[in-house]
Write an enzyme that holds these catalytic residues in place. Structure first.
Site, PDB file in Angstrom:
ATOM      1  N   TYR A 105       0.825  -1.210   0.000  1.00  0.00           N
ATOM      2  CA  TYR A 105       0.000   0.000   0.000  1.00  0.00           C
ATOM      3  C   TYR A 105       0.860   1.262   0.000  1.00  0.00           C
ATOM      4  O   TYR A 105       1.890   1.309   0.655  1.00  0.00           O
ATOM      5  CB  TYR A 105      -0.887   0.008   1.249  1.00  0.00           C
ATOM      6  CG  TYR A 105      -1.734   1.245   1.370  1.00  0.00           C
ATOM      7  CD1 TYR A 105      -2.961   1.315   0.721  1.00  0.00           C
ATOM      8  CD2 TYR A 105      -1.303   2.355   2.088  1.00  0.00           C
ATOM      9  CE1 TYR A 105      -3.736   2.449   0.809  1.00  0.00           C
ATOM     10  CE2 TYR A 105      -2.072   3.499   2.180  1.00  0.00           C
ATOM     11  CZ  TYR A 105      -3.290   3.539   1.536  1.00  0.00           C
ATOM     12  OH  TYR A 105      -4.051   4.666   1.610  1.00  0.00           O
ATOM     13  N   TRP A 107       1.342   5.712  -1.526  1.00  0.00           N
ATOM     14  CA  TRP A 107       1.074   6.824  -2.441  1.00  0.00           C
ATOM     15  C   TRP A 107       2.207   7.068  -3.413  1.00  0.00           C
ATOM     16  O   TRP A 107       2.631   8.204  -3.573  1.00  0.00           O
ATOM     17  CB  TRP A 107       0.816   8.087  -1.639  1.00  0.00           C
ATOM     18  CG  TRP A 107      -0.613   8.281  -1.284  1.00  0.00           C
ATOM     19  CD1 TRP A 107      -1.373   7.465  -0.510  1.00  0.00           C
ATOM     20  CD2 TRP A 107      -1.455   9.382  -1.662  1.00  0.00           C
ATOM     21  NE1 TRP A 107      -2.639   7.996  -0.377  1.00  0.00           N
ATOM     22  CE2 TRP A 107      -2.706   9.170  -1.069  1.00  0.00           C
ATOM     23  CE3 TRP A 107      -1.263  10.532  -2.426  1.00  0.00           C
ATOM     24  CZ2 TRP A 107      -3.774  10.053  -1.223  1.00  0.00           C
ATOM     25  CZ3 TRP A 107      -2.308  11.413  -2.577  1.00  0.00           C
ATOM     26  CH2 TRP A 107      -3.561  11.157  -1.985  1.00  0.00           C
TER      27      TRP A 107
HETATM   28  N1  LIG Z   1      -0.580  18.313   3.253  1.00  0.00           N
HETATM   29  C1  LIG Z   1      -1.033  17.076   3.129  1.00  0.00           C
HETATM   30  N2  LIG Z   1      -2.286  16.871   2.678  1.00  0.00           N
HETATM   31  C2  LIG Z   1      -2.761  15.615   2.579  1.00  0.00           C
HETATM   32  C3  LIG Z   1      -1.973  14.478   2.886  1.00  0.00           C
HETATM   33  C4  LIG Z   1      -0.649  14.734   3.343  1.00  0.00           C
HETATM   34  O1  LIG Z   1       0.110  13.794   3.661  1.00  0.00           O
HETATM   35  N3  LIG Z   1      -0.217  16.022   3.463  1.00  0.00           N
HETATM   36  N4  LIG Z   1      -2.495  13.207   2.778  1.00  0.00           N
HETATM   37  C5  LIG Z   1      -3.707  13.017   1.987  1.00  0.00           C
HETATM   38  C6  LIG Z   1      -4.394  11.777   2.377  1.00  0.00           C
HETATM   39  S1  LIG Z   1      -3.700  10.300   1.909  1.00  0.00           S
HETATM   40  C7  LIG Z   1      -5.570  11.755   3.043  1.00  0.00           C
HETATM   41  S2  LIG Z   1      -6.358  10.286   3.351  1.00  0.00           S
HETATM   42  C8  LIG Z   1      -6.206  12.990   3.487  1.00  0.00           C
HETATM   43  C9  LIG Z   1      -6.748  12.894   4.909  1.00  0.00           C
HETATM   44  O2  LIG Z   1      -7.540  14.008   5.148  1.00  0.00           O
HETATM   45  P1  LIG Z   1      -8.232  14.192   6.573  1.00  0.00           P
HETATM   46  O3  LIG Z   1      -8.607  12.886   7.116  1.00  0.00           O
HETATM   47  O4  LIG Z   1      -9.284  15.200   6.385  1.00  0.00           O
HETATM   48  O5  LIG Z   1      -6.988  14.824   7.375  1.00  0.00           O
HETATM   49  P2  LIG Z   1      -6.557  14.741   8.907  1.00  0.00           P
HETATM   50  O6  LIG Z   1      -5.519  15.797   9.043  1.00  0.00           O
HETATM   51  O7  LIG Z   1      -6.176  13.383   9.315  1.00  0.00           O
HETATM   52  O8  LIG Z   1      -7.860  15.082   9.732  1.00  0.00           O
HETATM   53  C10 LIG Z   1      -8.540  16.300   9.574  1.00  0.00           C
HETATM   54  C11 LIG Z   1      -8.728  16.953  10.906  1.00  0.00           C
HETATM   55  O9  LIG Z   1      -9.631  16.209  11.703  1.00  0.00           O
HETATM   56  C12 LIG Z   1      -9.411  16.588  13.032  1.00  0.00           C
HETATM   57  N5  LIG Z   1      -9.775  15.474  13.916  1.00  0.00           N
HETATM   58  C13 LIG Z   1      -9.043  14.391  14.247  1.00  0.00           C
HETATM   59  N6  LIG Z   1      -9.742  13.594  15.097  1.00  0.00           N
HETATM   60  C14 LIG Z   1     -10.941  14.190  15.280  1.00  0.00           C
HETATM   61  C15 LIG Z   1     -12.111  13.837  16.021  1.00  0.00           C
HETATM   62  O10 LIG Z   1     -12.200  12.821  16.677  1.00  0.00           O
HETATM   63  N7  LIG Z   1     -13.152  14.704  15.938  1.00  0.00           N
HETATM   64  C16 LIG Z   1     -13.120  15.841  15.214  1.00  0.00           C
HETATM   65  N8  LIG Z   1     -14.225  16.592  15.182  1.00  0.00           N
HETATM   66  N9  LIG Z   1     -12.030  16.201  14.522  1.00  0.00           N
HETATM   67  C17 LIG Z   1     -10.954  15.377  14.532  1.00  0.00           C
HETATM   68  C18 LIG Z   1      -7.945  16.888  13.179  1.00  0.00           C
HETATM   69  O11 LIG Z   1      -7.734  18.057  13.952  1.00  0.00           O
HETATM   70  C19 LIG Z   1      -7.482  17.045  11.756  1.00  0.00           C
HETATM   71  O12 LIG Z   1      -6.829  18.264  11.574  1.00  0.00           O
HETATM   72  O13 LIG Z   1      -5.282  14.061   3.434  1.00  0.00           O
HETATM   73  C20 LIG Z   1      -4.667  14.175   2.156  1.00  0.00           C
HETATM   74  N10 LIG Z   1      -4.021  15.447   2.116  1.00  0.00           N
HETATM   75  N1  LIG Z   2      -0.733   8.680  12.713  1.00  0.00           N
HETATM   76  C1  LIG Z   2      -1.229   8.698  11.478  1.00  0.00           C
HETATM   77  N2  LIG Z   2      -0.834   7.782  10.584  1.00  0.00           N
HETATM   78  C2  LIG Z   2      -1.320   7.796   9.337  1.00  0.00           C
HETATM   79  C3  LIG Z   2      -2.286   8.744   8.940  1.00  0.00           C
HETATM   80  C4  LIG Z   2      -2.724   9.689   9.915  1.00  0.00           C
HETATM   81  O1  LIG Z   2      -3.587  10.552   9.651  1.00  0.00           O
HETATM   82  N3  LIG Z   2      -2.153   9.650  11.161  1.00  0.00           N
HETATM   83  N4  LIG Z   2      -2.784   8.733   7.677  1.00  0.00           N
HETATM   84  C5  LIG Z   2      -2.783   7.464   6.968  1.00  0.00           C
HETATM   85  C6  LIG Z   2      -3.103   7.638   5.556  1.00  0.00           C
HETATM   86  S1  LIG Z   2      -4.596   8.398   5.230  1.00  0.00           S
HETATM   87  C7  LIG Z   2      -2.322   7.196   4.553  1.00  0.00           C
HETATM   88  S2  LIG Z   2      -2.907   7.270   2.941  1.00  0.00           S
HETATM   89  C8  LIG Z   2      -1.008   6.581   4.810  1.00  0.00           C
HETATM   90  C9  LIG Z   2       0.045   6.969   3.762  1.00  0.00           C
HETATM   91  O2  LIG Z   2       1.124   6.146   3.851  1.00  0.00           O
HETATM   92  P1  LIG Z   2       2.097   5.868   2.610  1.00  0.00           P
HETATM   93  O3  LIG Z   2       1.393   6.082   1.320  1.00  0.00           O
HETATM   94  O4  LIG Z   2       2.721   4.548   2.833  1.00  0.00           O
HETATM   95  O5  LIG Z   2       3.159   7.029   2.822  1.00  0.00           O
HETATM   96  P2  LIG Z   2       4.155   7.721   1.796  1.00  0.00           P
HETATM   97  O6  LIG Z   2       5.193   8.393   2.617  1.00  0.00           O
HETATM   98  O7  LIG Z   2       3.409   8.573   0.843  1.00  0.00           O
HETATM   99  O8  LIG Z   2       4.810   6.482   1.057  1.00  0.00           O
HETATM  100  C10 LIG Z   2       5.047   6.425  -0.298  1.00  0.00           C
HETATM  101  C11 LIG Z   2       6.469   5.893  -0.517  1.00  0.00           C
HETATM  102  O9  LIG Z   2       6.639   5.672  -1.914  1.00  0.00           O
HETATM  103  C12 LIG Z   2       7.904   6.159  -2.321  1.00  0.00           C
HETATM  104  N5  LIG Z   2       7.810   6.478  -3.751  1.00  0.00           N
HETATM  105  C13 LIG Z   2       7.306   7.567  -4.356  1.00  0.00           C
HETATM  106  N6  LIG Z   2       7.352   7.437  -5.683  1.00  0.00           N
HETATM  107  C14 LIG Z   2       7.898   6.227  -5.932  1.00  0.00           C
HETATM  108  C15 LIG Z   2       8.206   5.509  -7.115  1.00  0.00           C
HETATM  109  O10 LIG Z   2       7.970   5.953  -8.220  1.00  0.00           O
HETATM  110  N7  LIG Z   2       8.739   4.269  -6.965  1.00  0.00           N
HETATM  111  C16 LIG Z   2       8.989   3.724  -5.746  1.00  0.00           C
HETATM  112  N8  LIG Z   2       9.497   2.502  -5.713  1.00  0.00           N
HETATM  113  N9  LIG Z   2       8.727   4.394  -4.617  1.00  0.00           N
HETATM  114  C17 LIG Z   2       8.189   5.610  -4.718  1.00  0.00           C
HETATM  115  C18 LIG Z   2       8.161   7.340  -1.427  1.00  0.00           C
HETATM  116  O11 LIG Z   2       9.529   7.606  -1.341  1.00  0.00           O
HETATM  117  C19 LIG Z   2       7.538   6.889  -0.095  1.00  0.00           C
HETATM  118  O12 LIG Z   2       8.493   6.259   0.701  1.00  0.00           O
HETATM  119  O13 LIG Z   2      -0.563   6.957   6.128  1.00  0.00           O
HETATM  120  C20 LIG Z   2      -1.507   6.649   7.130  1.00  0.00           C
HETATM  121  N10 LIG Z   2      -0.904   6.865   8.433  1.00  0.00           N
HETATM  122 MO   LIG Z   3      -4.800   8.590   2.934  1.00  0.00          MO
END
Ligand SMILES: Nc1nc2c(c(=O)[nH]1)N[C@H]1C(S)=C(S)[C@@H](COP(=O)(O)OP(=O)(O)OC[C@H]3O[C@@H](n4cnc5c(=O)[nH]c(N)nc54)[C@H](O)[C@@H]3O)O[C@H]1N2
Ligand SMILES: Nc1nc2c(c(=O)[nH]1)N[C@H]1C(S)=C(S)[C@@H](COP(=O)(O)OP(=O)(O)OC[C@H]3O[C@@H](n4cnc5c(=O)[nH]c(N)nc54)[C@H](O)[C@@H]3O)O[C@H]1N2
Ligand SMILES: [Mo]
Length: 767
Positions: A105, A107
């Site tokens: 899994y 991104w």
């Molecule tokens: N800059 C940046 N943007 C991203 C990503 C990134 O890595 N960096 N990742 C992307 C990905 S993969 C995803 S899935 C999305 C996730 O997007 P979201 O799930 O919307 O992002 P989060 O920051 O986890 O949560 C949003 C907010 O919910 C609030 N929150 C947490 N727990 C609770 C709760 O129990 N109740 C309430 N009311 N609020 C709560 C937190 O303060 C948090 O700031 O973001 C995407 N966008």
């Molecule tokens: N505590 C906490 N944990 C979380 C979350 C949270 O809100 N709170 N959010 C969760 C969510 S929503 C998500 S989606 C996950 C995200 O978790 P991941 O998607 O596993 O995180 P990334 O750091 O985006 O990992 C992508 C990896 O792919 C590598 N990569 C990029 N491009 C390429 C390529 O072309 N080839 C290869 N071989 N590698 C490449 C990057 O260097 C990086 O190491 O994290 C989850 N974990």
């Molecule tokens: Mo995510």
């Protein structure tokens, strides 16, 4: 023009060679912060993997004690590929293909061809398949629950989210659970040519909507919107929603005609809400005791919701918590009680702002992707059960009405993902990770996952190759040109898997005789066919490549969630058993799950501030960092500039900082019975007092200090809980964790993660 693209935006390539630069598109209204750290991270010599590398202890004696601090021997490509192919062959012969975990899994890249997981799976499918993972870290509870209660997949539900343009002028009250902000809307899986979310919010506000931010963090809604801020205890949103629902019942404000016509199971839910079913009325006072929100405030808000066109919006993060299915289901139920579902400005939203495209008024086109073939292995796990899988061969879990049995995994292959970022309770994952015989990783950088692999292949970054950005929810197609020559001996994932395919005699089937240029042409031809079927004519490939960008003529289309169903529920029934929105689901009830019964319920989370033993602990909320994409670019200049003495910032309320005796810039130790991590204090009065807010993504760097294992860098997942949301979805519960915070008085240990692992010679002296 020459362009490149990433999940965080599209860039024109400026200059050449050492002067090369990336400029955000001129027509992008709000380019991402993350992008500013991209080139720097890609060129960061200290953390780039330069050559194929093999963990010496594994090479010599098949050691499995993967510590993250082990030395690596650099090998020539052919030798490393031989080793990896040999391991795959050995495991398949001895244990069958189900002993290979290829879920992988993550991104990876925004390009359609060099999509790391697609390349891996295409290869593994040609050699007999692999155990896979299902659903995402992002919104697993949504992926499993929504089909049962709305008859729509999570993807379809997203496609049909009521468009921002229809909220403007129609929404009178926008209730944002978890906020809506540009921080997370920087990103869109598979790339974006624009960032418009904060622009839409401003227009909706200007058109008269009042915005209420329900979140532990005030900055979860942009300041300019003058939102009211309500900060319930984290993970108590379900109780708050039930309190609101109870007021609607008590005061005769429920739209019963809507419930009768469009929903199924209301009497069961109503009996629960009133307390007829269990003797506990879910009143405003009841909700106030759980959430910490004043009962008068709850009553007033409920009345306002009944009187105005209200959009109830949930960030995805709300369901990444224990029993994350419940707030999602109850939010939908509350919207149904108000009866504005299917209207232009009211109803229910899930994921507005969580990524860029949710609510974007666009006609999605089903662009092609790299064909992965067919996986003959049936075994699968819910994605966040990875540590359990490795720790408990022949164990298993409940999942969506099934009982899954875990296969005995001997080899893990990960590419384009970073489980030592994504997963919860990393100290537990580190133990589980010592079980398989072989771990192979392709990555760009020495991430904590790469450091815990036996065979590491250096992958190119998207800047070092050519690709096409084809995103169904974007209005433009982008030719991603090469910006830099590959760094070190890095190869594209396609080339890596071609090398392995050769060793299995399936290279021809893997490549179909095409190189990168050939594949890009093929994808473009297929895209042209798709476009043609939708009345859009794409230019010839060479013309597209020369122009670098093709903007779809009038890509816009507006959607209203549940619009067709509400207009004609008999003619357009939902694909649920009842044909309606299910507020009670006989199917889910039939699964017999105590942690996810047949209708929304309030269940105490595994850890929360209302627990009897919560004491002085803080609730750790680890949302997405504004500076990076998960762990990506944590090694870049933008993320590094925000660190405090090199440590991840943790946001604390001033009163909390005072109580703990710390001030801005101090280093603190966050701890609980799962782990310990250092972080740097930022004082912010926009944080709930008993909450510690920390961005997820600092590269995990555990070190032994005075006998204790401490992540010296500040990865929140050192502290989170490795448990499923419930036996329904098994989603991760990243936002559920209590921590003790205290000032770090000892000397500050150095980081190990900002440099490469030890590169060591072979013991036999061979260079
Ligand atoms: N800059 C940046 N943007 C991203 C990503 C990134 O890595 N960096 N990742 C992307 C990905 S993969 C995803 S899935 C999305 C996730 O997007 P979201 O799930 O919307 O992002 P989060 O920051 O986890 O949560 C949003 C907010 O919910 C609030 N929150 C947490 N727990 C609770 C709760 O129990 N109740 C309430 N009311 N609020 C709560 C937190 O303060 C948090 O700031 O973001 C995407 N966008
Ligand atoms: N505590 C906490 N944990 C979380 C979350 C949270 O809100 N709170 N959010 C969760 C969510 S929503 C998500 S989606 C996950 C995200 O978790 P991941 O998607 O596993 O995180 P990334 O750091 O985006 O990992 C992508 C990896 O792919 C590598 N990569 C990029 N491009 C390429 C390529 O072309 N080839 C290869 N071989 N590698 C490449 C990057 O260097 C990086 O190491 O994290 C989850 N974990
Ligand atoms: Mo995510």
């Amino acid at each position: 023009m020459r362009y490149t693209a990433a999940h965080w935006g599209t860039y024109t390539i400026t200059g050449e060679a050492d002067d090369v630069g990336l400029a955000p598109l001129a027509d992008d209204p709000q380019p991402s912060v993350i992008g500013r750290g991209w080139l720097g991270a890609v060129r960061d010599e200290a953390t780039r993997i330069r050559r194929p590398s093999v963990r010496r202890a594994w090479l010599e004696r098949r050691d499995r004690n993967r510590t993250g601090r082990d030395g690596f021997v650099e090998l020539p490509w052919d030798e490393a590929l031989d080793l990896a192919a040999g391991e795959l062959r050995r495991v398949i012969d001895a244990h069958g293909n189900r002993a290979i975990f290829g879920g992988s899994y993550g991104w990876a890249s925004a390009g359609r061809f060099h999509h790391a997981q697609s390349q891996l799976r295409r290869f593994l499918n040609l050699i007999g398949g692999y155990t896979r993972s299902v659903d995402t870290y992002s919104h697993a509870a949504g992926e499993v629950l929504l089909p049962h209660v709305t008859g729509m997949s999570n993807a379809l539900f997203q496609d049909r989210m009521t468009s921002w343009s229809l909220l403007e002028g129609n929404t009178e009250l926008l209730l944002c659970f978890g906020g809506i902000s540009g921080r997370t809307a920087q990103v869109m899986s598979s790339g974006t040519t624009g960032h418009e979310v904060e622009g839409w919010l401003a227009r909706i506000h200007r058109a008269g909507a009042r915005i209420v931010n329900i979140s532990p963090r005030r900055a979860d809604v942009p300041k300019e919107l003058e939102a009211e801020w309500i900060a319930p205890r984290p993970n108590t949103d379900t109780a708050l929603m039930m309190g609101l629902a109870h007021v609607l019942i008590e005061e005769g404000l429920v739209n019963r005609a809507f419930l009768d016509r469009y929903t199924h199971g209301w009497p069961r839910l109503e009996a629960y809400l009133t307390g007829a079913a269990d003797g506990v009325p879910k009143s405003a006072d009841w909700a106030a005791a759980i959430t910490g929100v004043d009962a008068g405030r709850i009553r007033a808000l409920a009345r306002e919701m009944a009187g105005r066109t209200t959009m109830i919006s949930l960030a995805w993060g709300i369901q990444r918590a224990d029993h994350g299915e419940q707030p999602l289901w109850m939010g939908l139920a509350l919207a149904a009680m108000l009866g504005r579902i299917g209207s232009k400005g009211g109803g229910f939203g899930f994921g507005y702002g969580s990524t860029t495209p949710v609510g974007r008024p666009i006609r999605p086109l089903p662009w092609p992707s790299l064909p992965q073939g067919r996986n003959p292995v049936a075994d699968r796990i819910p994605v966040a059960r990875i540590a359990d899988l490795l720790l408990e061969p022949a164990g298993g879990c409940a999942y969506n009405g099934e009982t899954l049995v875990y296969p005995d995994i001997r080899l893990v292959y990960w590419t384009g993902g970073n489980p030592f970022h994504a997963h919860q309770d990393l100290n537990r994952l580190a133990e589980a990770w010592k079980r398989p015989e072989t771990v192979i990783v392709n990555d760009i950088w020495w991430t904590p996952t790469a450091r815990r692999a036996d065979i590491v292949f250096p992958a190119t970054s998207p800047l070092e190759r050519r690709d096409i950005m084809l995103n169904r929810r974007d209005g433009s197609l982008v030719f991603m040109d090469r910006v830099l020559a590959p760094i070190g001996e890095a190869r594209d994932d396609h080339a890596i898997f071609r090398g392995l395919a050769e060793r299995f005699g399936v290279a021809e089937a893997f490549t179909e005789g095409l190189d990168e240029a050939g594949w890009l042409r093929r994808l473009w031809d297929e895209a042209s066919t798709v476009a043609g079927q939708h009345g859009v004519e794409l230019p010839q490939f060479d013309a597209f490549r020369a122009a670098g960008r093709f903007d779809r003529p009038d890509p816009s289309a507006e959607a209203i969630q549940f619009g067709a169903f509400v207009a004609d529920p008999e003619g357009n029934p939902l694909a649920t058993p009842s044909g309606r929105i299910e507020l009670h689901s006989e199917v889910i009830a039939g699964f017999g799950l105590a942690d996810c019964p047949g209708h929304p319920v309030w269940i105490e989370p595994a850890e929360w501030l209302g627990a009897k033993d919560a004491g002085n602990r803080l609730h750790l909320v680890s949302g997405q960092s504004i500076t990076r994409l998960h762990g990506q670019m944590d090694n870049g200049p933008v993320a590094r500039a925000t660190k405090i003495d090199g440590r991840e910032p943790v946001y604390l309320h001033p009163a909390t900082a005072r109580r703990l005796g710390v001030t801005a810039g101090d280093i603190v130790l966050l701890s609980n019975d799962r782990g310990r991590a250092l972080a740097g204090v930022v004082v912010d009065e926009g944080i709930r007092e008993d909450v510690a807010w920390m961005g997820t993504g600092a590269w995990y760097d555990p070190q032994e200090i005075d006998g204790a294992l401490i992540d010296v860098h500040g990865n929140a997942n050192t502290l989170t809980i490795d448990k499923g949301t419930s036996g329904l979805a098994q989603g991760n519960i990243a936002h559920t964790a209590l921590v003790t915070v205290g000032k770090w008085e000892k000397s500050l240990p150095g980081l190990a993660i900002d440099g490469p692992p030890p590169i060591v010679p072979r013991h036999d002296g061979t260079p």
